[in-house]
Scaffold this motif. Sequence first.
Motif, PDB file in Angstrom:
ATOM      1  N   UNK A  15       0.837  -1.191   0.000  1.00 55.52           N
ATOM      2  CA  UNK A  15       0.000   0.000   0.000  1.00 55.52           C
ATOM      3  C   UNK A  15       0.875   1.244   0.000  1.00 55.52           C
ATOM      4  N   UNK A  16       0.306   2.341  -0.456  1.00 54.23           N
ATOM      5  CA  UNK A  16       0.952   3.650  -0.370  1.00 54.23           C
ATOM      6  C   UNK A  16      -0.058   4.628   0.207  1.00 54.23           C
ATOM      7  N   UNK A  17       0.440   5.634   0.889  1.00 54.75           N
ATOM      8  CA  UNK A  17      -0.442   6.631   1.487  1.00 54.75           C
ATOM      9  C   UNK A  17       0.015   8.027   1.091  1.00 54.75           C
ATOM     10  N   UNK A  18      -0.891   8.977   1.138  1.00 52.23           N
ATOM     11  CA  UNK A  18      -0.577  10.366   0.814  1.00 52.23           C
ATOM     12  C   UNK A  18      -1.561  11.270   1.525  1.00 52.23           C
ATOM     13  N   UNK A  19      -1.088  12.455   1.871  1.00 53.98           N
ATOM     14  CA  UNK A  19      -1.937  13.477   2.484  1.00 53.98           C
ATOM     15  C   UNK A  19      -2.369  14.459   1.405  1.00 53.98           C
ATOM     16  N   UNK A  20      -3.656  14.786   1.387  1.00 53.07           N
ATOM     17  CA  UNK A  20      -4.180  15.678   0.351  1.00 53.07           C
ATOM     18  C   UNK A  20      -5.284  16.549   0.932  1.00 53.07           C
ATOM     19  N   UNK A  21      -5.512  17.663   0.282  1.00 55.15           N
ATOM     20  CA  UNK A  21      -6.652  18.513   0.615  1.00 55.15           C
ATOM     21  C   UNK A  21      -7.714  18.299  -0.446  1.00 55.15           C
ATOM     22  N   UNK A  22      -8.811  17.670  -0.058  1.00 54.76           N
ATOM     23  CA  UNK A  22      -9.899  17.370  -0.989  1.00 54.76           C
ATOM     24  C   UNK A  22     -11.153  18.066  -0.495  1.00 54.76           C
ATOM     25  N   UNK A  23     -11.730  18.860  -1.352  1.00 56.54           N
ATOM     26  CA  UNK A  23     -12.909  19.660  -1.003  1.00 56.54           C
ATOM     27  C   UNK A  23     -12.648  20.477   0.263  1.00 56.54           C
ATOM     28  N   UNK A  24     -11.462  21.092   0.286  1.00 53.09           N
ATOM     29  CA  UNK A  24     -11.021  22.058   1.300  1.00 53.09           C
ATOM     30  C   UNK A  24     -10.759  21.455   2.679  1.00 53.09           C
ATOM     31  N   UNK A  25     -10.729  20.132   2.779  1.00 48.40           N
ATOM     32  CA  UNK A  25     -10.469  19.491   4.059  1.00 48.40           C
ATOM     33  C   UNK A  25      -9.292  18.532   3.948  1.00 48.40           C
ATOM     34  N   UNK A  26      -8.502  18.374   5.022  1.00 50.80           N
ATOM     35  CA  UNK A  26      -7.356  17.452   4.975  1.00 50.80           C
ATOM     36  C   UNK A  26      -7.805  15.995   4.979  1.00 50.80           C
ATOM     37  N   UNK A  27      -7.244  15.211   4.086  1.00 50.62           N
ATOM     38  CA  UNK A  27      -7.600  13.789   3.974  1.00 50.62           C
ATOM     39  C   UNK A  27      -6.327  12.947   3.896  1.00 50.62           C
ATOM     40  N   UNK A  28      -6.483  11.713   4.298  1.00 54.58           N
ATOM     41  CA  UNK A  28      -5.436  10.715   4.101  1.00 54.58           C
ATOM     42  C   UNK A  28      -5.930   9.715   3.072  1.00 54.58           C
ATOM     43  N   UNK A  29      -5.136   9.495   2.024  1.00 56.72           N
ATOM     44  CA  UNK A  29      -5.477   8.538   0.976  1.00 56.72           C
ATOM     45  C   UNK A  29      -4.583   7.315   1.109  1.00 56.72           C
ATOM     46  N   UNK A  30      -5.176   6.138   1.048  1.00 56.17           N
ATOM     47  CA  UNK A  30      -4.417   4.887   1.101  1.00 56.17           C
ATOM     48  C   UNK A  30      -4.857   4.026  -0.077  1.00 56.17           C
TER      49      UNK A  30
END
Length: 446
Positions: free
Chosen positions: A318-333
């Motif tokens: 797996x890989x993970x990344x931090x992103x701002x989606x729809x103006x809120x902080x999210x973690x994607x895995x």
Amino acid sequence: MESQEPQDATDGTDLQRAFICASFNQDTTSLSVGTKTGYRLFSVTAVDKLDCIHEGVECPDVYIVERLFSSSLVVVVSLSMPRRMNVYHFKKGTEICNYSYSNNILSVRLNRQRLVVCLEESVYIHNIKDMKLLKTLLNTPTNPTGLCALSVNHSNSYLAYPGSATIGEITVYDANNLSTLTLIQAHDSPLAALTFNGSGTKLASASEKGTVIRVFSVPEGQRLFEFRRGMKRYVSISSLSFSADAQFLCASSNTETVHIFKLEQHSPSQDEESPTWSAYMGKMFTAASTYLPTQVSDMMHQDRAFATVRLNMFGLKNISALATIQKLPRLLVASSDGCLYIYNVDPQDGGECVLIQKHRLFDSSEEQVEQKEEENPEDDSPQPASQSYAATVALASTPPSSTTLMGYSEEAGAQKGEVIPEHEFAEGPVCLDDENEFPPFGNQSN
């Protein structure tokens, strides 16, 4: 993205066969997935939907796929020709160029100025505008996983790669000026993960032990932060990723936990203003650490995770990344179970992150097709050795020709095909990242 296949995971085996690799683009707005049939590009700019913006079938068994921001440029390497890198303009459905190398390609990194290809004992630096080979770093320390990181900021284009095969030394190289900047003694054990923040001013690293993650300033190489992921066991760190503002750093591994660390300096004045019991004990530990062994003292000064995610899986790639989606902080895995998981991150209090969406990267009918292909494999004739140095444009319907074109460099060991046409570029580094001229595709209907 490399890790051992789980021994106790039987569910989703077909998905793992379909899934070979995954990578997020430079600004975490797109997810690229390599599969047995080709590759897929997804838009990850919304929480409730995952649009497949392109599916490439130019070559099967794609184990490297990298997209340049939200442009139409995508780099692909296939297991069928592991020494050859193909650069495609997926919007036009054409190949821009290709390069072949003297050994298997282990990783590719790119920004708006440079494209870097990493082999086990050499690194190739190209000008992304015309794909001209600018520099070859030969006889680099053995790097069996192709570990390297390239700054997203093309104004500096810093490149980091292992400076030793036995200890965690990092070589930081200026890919714009083609010169070594500094050597960083990061860990006692060999390196396992590297990543820059968006501006290229910070570099995070982890060793093969996976217990400690360190952050250094660039280009000075001074240690800024030190985080402890855990103490009970050694793990294999599969990815490190900064948030866009470099305030957070996430780390995923072959365990069921993803850690998020907060990069904040603790000022002494804050402790004085809040004379709490914890602050008092912190001062006591700090004073006592001067009399303790170095290893114990270092452990007492290491920060723990600010937030965590508990995955319902163990041992999967797996890989993970931090992103701002729809103006809120999210973690994607993105996981080799064939799913993309999206979590909410509380930037104030941290704690356990909440799963808010799960997207499947493959539908059930595709999984069945993959399974049938595995049960009835076709007889594939092995590629001749000479094909490794083929430098012609690959067509989807015809096998690559062995015709040799101009551009081979005996010193570099790389051979190129066609160059990127001049009309593909505008003023500046490269215009394939110009979203006005080459906007990303919307959702495609089959």
